[in-house]
Write an enzyme that holds these catalytic residues in place. Structure first.
Site, mmCIF file in Angstrom:
data_model
loop_
_atom_site.group_PDB
_atom_site.id
_atom_site.type_symbol
_atom_site.label_atom_id
_atom_site.label_comp_id
_atom_site.label_asym_id
_atom_site.label_seq_id
_atom_site.Cartn_x
_atom_site.Cartn_y
_atom_site.Cartn_z
ATOM 1 N N ASP A 44 0.829 -1.199 0.000
ATOM 2 C CA ASP A 44 0.000 0.000 0.000
ATOM 3 C C ASP A 44 0.870 1.257 0.000
ATOM 4 O OD1 ASP A 44 0.903 -0.005 2.608
ATOM 5 O OD2 ASP A 44 -1.070 -0.187 3.524
ATOM 6 N N SER A 45 2.183 1.059 0.016
ATOM 7 C CA SER A 45 3.116 2.163 -0.223
ATOM 8 C C SER A 45 2.877 2.785 -1.587
ATOM 9 C CB SER A 45 4.563 1.671 -0.118
ATOM 10 O OG SER A 45 4.747 0.471 -0.864
ATOM 11 N N ASP A 83 -1.028 -6.585 -0.548
ATOM 12 C CA ASP A 83 -1.226 -5.859 0.702
ATOM 13 C C ASP A 83 -2.700 -5.512 0.888
ATOM 14 O OD1 ASP A 83 -0.160 -4.845 3.012
ATOM 15 O OD2 ASP A 83 1.020 -3.274 2.040
ATOM 16 N N LYS A 112 -0.842 -9.696 2.959
ATOM 17 C CA LYS A 112 -0.223 -9.111 4.142
ATOM 18 C C LYS A 112 -1.202 -8.169 4.822
ATOM 19 C CE LYS A 112 2.807 -5.678 4.028
ATOM 20 N NZ LYS A 112 2.205 -4.711 5.008
ATOM 21 N N GLU A 114 -1.552 -5.594 8.604
ATOM 22 C CA GLU A 114 -0.841 -4.992 9.732
ATOM 23 C C GLU A 114 -1.500 -5.359 11.052
ATOM 24 O OE1 GLU A 114 0.758 -1.004 7.327
ATOM 25 O OE2 GLU A 114 -0.419 -0.775 9.163
ATOM 26 N N GLU A 180 9.062 -3.652 10.960
ATOM 27 C CA GLU A 180 9.433 -2.353 10.392
ATOM 28 C C GLU A 180 9.846 -1.368 11.473
ATOM 29 O OE1 GLU A 180 7.868 1.199 7.387
ATOM 30 O OE2 GLU A 180 6.688 -0.660 7.600
#
Length: 263
Positions: A44-45, A83, A112, A114, A180
């Site tokens: 999602d970057s 993501d 993925k 979070e 991270e």
């Protein structure tokens, strides 16, 4: 040979460093695949490096699926990690499953999300339904406003919570966990405690693997790159050579160096 979750577990056991990079389109995905990177994270970057937002929060599941489709067409052997963006999995386990299915149908091999202990039920729910899940703890960019910015996580008393988070996601069935922006000594502790691979980004050389945002490591993102990044275009004649040098340095334990780590 195609990289799978079994491949990555074996790589951890054999202390063979794992290489990840982000990519968001067919051309770069093909290039990264050719250079032998083990996994492409369609992160999602993309909200920052592709869309110009200040955080990844505005990214939608539809946008993630679009970029995942583009990447999937460019790979032969590299694992594709899709993501789950902000707001696409936090409401319920069922919501997470619905959107994970969308990413898988778009070409992702794994997904993925979070979060640590708070996401245990969701991770277990997805894994029980045949979806391989990578967790992401430490600095979680989707929570950047709650965290007060892009700051190092896990210092002092917070270290114990990160260890608990890592153990919890492993127990829930995650095949790997991204660490991270955490102190390298803490990342080393977590890596030693887990049987699943740790993928570091600003977490030091002891992690089982490394991931960087492609635009950061090529030095083409117009904003300031984080401390943990290295510009691999410096000294390289082509993008292919830059990516190849990244892979080689991770495999040989040369990256990250001390200047890319937090203490």
């Amino acid at each position: 040979m195609a990289v799978t979750v079994t491949t990555m577990k074996k790589m951890k056991q054999e202390k063979d460093k794992i290489t990840w990079l982000t990519a968001y389109d067919y051309s770069f995905a093909s290039l990264v695949d050719e250079q032998g990177v083990d996994a492409i994270l369609v992160g999602d970057s993309l909200g920052m490096v592709m869309q110009g937002h200040e955080t990844p929060v505005p990214v939608t599941i539809e946008q993630s699926c679009y970029h995942t489709e583009c990447v999937a067409r460019g790979v032969s052997n590299t694992m594709v990690v899709g993501d789950l963006p902000f707001g696409s999995y936090q409401t319920s386990k069922e919501q997470a499953y619905e959107n994970a299915v969308k990413l898988m149908r778009s070409g992702a091999h794994t997904v993925k999300l979070e979060g640590g202990e708070l996401q245990v039920e969701t991770i277990q729910f997805l894994v029980e339904r045949g979806i391989a899940v990578c967790a992401h703890i430490g600095l979680t960019p989707q929570s950047v406003h709650q965290l007060g910015g892009f700051k190092v996580q896990g210092r002092g008393a917070a270290a114990n919570q990160l260890i608990e988070d890592a153990l919890a996601v492993e127990q829930a069935g995650a095949f790997a966990v991204v660490l991270e922006a955490v102190p390298q000594s803490l990342a080393e502790q977590i890596t030693q405690k887990l049987s699943i691979p740790t993928i570091g980004i600003g977490a030091g050389p002891a992690c089982d693997g490394q991931v960087l945002v492609l635009q950061d490591m090529l030095g083409i993102y117009p904003q300031k790159s984080p401390k943990f990044c290295k510009n691999y275009m410096e000294g390289a004649e082509t993008i292919q050579q830059a990516v190849g040098n990244y892979v080689a340095e991770v495999k040989e334990g040369m990256f990250p160096a001390q200047e890319h780590c937090f203490n």
